[in-house]
Design a protein around this motif. Structure first.
Motif, PDB file in Angstrom:
ATOM      1  N   CYS A   1      26.071 -19.548  98.943  1.00 20.04           N
ATOM      2  CA  CYS A   1      26.354 -20.759  98.167  1.00 20.04           C
ATOM      3  C   CYS A   1      25.804 -22.005  98.867  1.00 20.04           C
ATOM      4  O   CYS A   1      25.501 -21.993 100.059  1.00 20.04           O
TER       5      CYS A   1
ATOM      6  N   THR B   1      34.641 -16.796  89.837  1.00 20.48           N
ATOM      7  CA  THR B   1      35.431 -15.982  90.766  1.00 20.48           C
ATOM      8  C   THR B   1      34.821 -14.608  90.989  1.00 20.48           C
ATOM      9  O   THR B   1      35.172 -13.934  91.952  1.00 20.48           O
ATOM     10  N   THR B   2      33.933 -14.185  90.131  1.00 25.24           N
ATOM     11  CA  THR B   2      33.204 -12.926  90.283  1.00 25.24           C
ATOM     12  C   THR B   2      31.741 -13.185  89.943  1.00 25.24           C
ATOM     13  O   THR B   2      31.428 -14.124  89.213  1.00 25.24           O
ATOM     14  N   PRO B   3      30.813 -12.350  90.448  1.00 24.46           N
ATOM     15  CA  PRO B   3      29.386 -12.596  90.205  1.00 24.46           C
ATOM     16  C   PRO B   3      28.868 -12.056  88.884  1.00 24.46           C
ATOM     17  O   PRO B   3      27.658 -11.949  88.699  1.00 24.46           O
TER      18      PRO B   3
ATOM     19  N   TRP C   1      31.732 -19.963 100.781  1.00 28.82           N
ATOM     20  CA  TRP C   1      32.019 -18.869  99.838  1.00 28.82           C
ATOM     21  C   TRP C   1      31.664 -19.341  98.439  1.00 28.82           C
ATOM     22  O   TRP C   1      31.955 -20.484  98.096  1.00 28.82           O
ATOM     23  N   PRO C   2      31.034 -18.462  97.639  1.00 33.08           N
ATOM     24  CA  PRO C   2      30.596 -17.096  97.941  1.00 33.08           C
ATOM     25  C   PRO C   2      29.336 -17.061  98.810  1.00 33.08           C
ATOM     26  O   PRO C   2      28.749 -18.105  99.108  1.00 33.08           O
ATOM     27  N   THR C   3      28.924 -15.860  99.168  1.00 29.22           N
ATOM     28  CA  THR C   3      27.758 -15.685 100.016  1.00 29.22           C
ATOM     29  C   THR C   3      26.538 -16.363  99.399  1.00 29.22           C
ATOM     30  O   THR C   3      26.262 -16.203  98.208  1.00 29.22           O
TER      31      THR C   3
ATOM     32  N   ASN D   1      38.804 -18.572  96.093  1.00 26.68           N
ATOM     33  CA  ASN D   1      39.035 -17.275  96.723  1.00 26.68           C
ATOM     34  C   ASN D   1      40.145 -17.369  97.763  1.00 26.68           C
ATOM     35  O   ASN D   1      40.241 -16.530  98.661  1.00 26.68           O
TER      36      ASN D   1
ATOM     37  N   ASN E   1      24.615 -22.059  92.489  1.00 25.49           N
ATOM     38  CA  ASN E   1      25.665 -21.310  93.171  1.00 25.49           C
ATOM     39  C   ASN E   1      26.387 -22.237  94.151  1.00 25.49           C
ATOM     40  O   ASN E   1      26.249 -22.122  95.366  1.00 25.49           O
TER      41      ASN E   1
ATOM     42  N   ASP F   1      23.393 -18.271  85.095  1.00 29.05           N
ATOM     43  CA  ASP F   1      24.744 -18.569  85.570  1.00 29.05           C
ATOM     44  C   ASP F   1      25.598 -17.310  85.690  1.00 29.05           C
ATOM     45  O   ASP F   1      25.353 -16.292  85.042  1.00 29.05           O
ATOM     46  N   VAL F   2      26.597 -17.396  86.568  1.00 31.31           N
ATOM     47  CA  VAL F   2      27.527 -16.292  86.795  1.00 31.31           C
ATOM     48  C   VAL F   2      28.940 -16.845  86.776  1.00 31.31           C
ATOM     49  O   VAL F   2      29.162 -18.061  86.784  1.00 31.31           O
TER      50      VAL F   2
ATOM     51  N   PRO G   1      27.315 -11.873  85.389  1.00 33.57           N
ATOM     52  CA  PRO G   1      26.481 -12.835  84.657  1.00 33.57           C
ATOM     53  C   PRO G   1      27.186 -13.374  83.420  1.00 33.57           C
ATOM     54  O   PRO G   1      27.856 -12.627  82.699  1.00 33.57           O
TER      55      PRO G   1
END
Length: 269
Positions: free
Chosen positions: A110, A54-56, A106-108, A98, A91, A50-51, A58
């Motif tokens: 997903c 809002t940000t990738p 979004w995100p890329t 965002n 994801n 998992d991440v 970890p």
């Protein structure tokens, strides 16, 4: 109480024994005097790999939580209708986090698979909640939204304690102007599964030549359902084979930890 040795970024971690139940609660309060609208929230259950939402970055959960039932709306704004959707993706798309329009990818990379309650709740990885209002009713100061997710914690490990993390992020708009308040992502809630005191576990592998021996090149198999029964009793627990301690080089392991004294046997589906 807060256990010693928990990572420094967490002020406190709840504790739960392997394969038991735990409750995660997500709460948002309108502590001001301005009415709000257009609320969107996304929460990730503890997952391997998992991440952040809002940000990738970890989150590094070490066990996977399995949802035991639909999300419970414990409390909600008066006049508001809470709608909960479920994702089975590691994801899931979350464009509102965002500042993007719903439906944007979004995100890329997903997956936009948000849907109602699935037949297999065990497959749920994330939840999405919205609150809608019939004008002129809005989310006023002093009102709270509280959601609860009841999950089965991970199998745990005979080798080490393991941490599971769940974060959530939300955004909403000022009702009078439509202006966004921005996005808030909370610090992850942490649930620690202490190293098991005892247990039953082993490896399931592909016996390609049928000799009953794990030969070189015969790898473990994830996803096999294993049931634990007590002798003279009934079903005690069910697990699925997975990577040992999250190590992708060691698939096919199962573990039933912290068992009461007695005689047991396992059955494979």
């Amino acid at each position: 109480t807060c256990p010693l040795g928990v990572f420094a970024q967490f002020s406190c971690a709840a504790q739960a024994r392997s394969n038991t139940s735990a409750g995660l609660e997500y709460e948002v309060d309108n502590t001001g005097n301005v009415a709000m609208d257009d609320f969107v929230m996304v929460a990730m259950l503890p997952q391997l790999g998992d991440v952040g939402l809002t940000t990738p970055a970890p989150l590094t959960s070490e066990w996977r939580g399995a949802l035991e039932g639909p999300i419970t709306v414990v409390q909600g704004p008066a006049g508001g209708v809470v709608n909960v959707l479920y994702s089975q993706s590691i994801n899931p798309c979350r464009p509102e986090l965002n500042g993007l329009a719903p439906g944007t990818i979004w995100p890329t990379g997903c997956t936009d698979d948000w849907a109602g309650i699935p037949a297999d709740l065990d497959s749920v990885t994330a939840i999405r909640a919205t609150v809608s209002f019939a004008s002129p009713v809005k989310w006023v100061g002093g009102e709270t939204l509280r959601l609860r997710a009841d999950i089965q914690v991970g199998q745990g490990s005979p080798n080490t304690s393991q941490l599971g993390l769940s974060s959530f992020a939300y955004t909403m708009n000022v009702a009078a102007t439509g202006e966004s308040i921005g996005v808030t992502e909370t610090d992850p809630a942490a649930v620690l599964v202490p190293q098991a005191l005892n247990g039953i576990g082993d490896l399931v592998w592909e016996d390609e030549n049928g000799d009953g021996i794990q030969d070189v090149g015969e790898v473990g198999r994830n996803g096999v359902v294993v049931e634990l029964y007590s002798v003279g009793g009934g079903l005690v627990e069910t697990v699925t084979t997975q990577f040992l301690d999250g190590n992708s080089a060691l698939p096919g392991h199962y573990w039933f930890g912290d068992l009461a004294p007695g005689d047991y046997y396992v059955q494979f589906e």
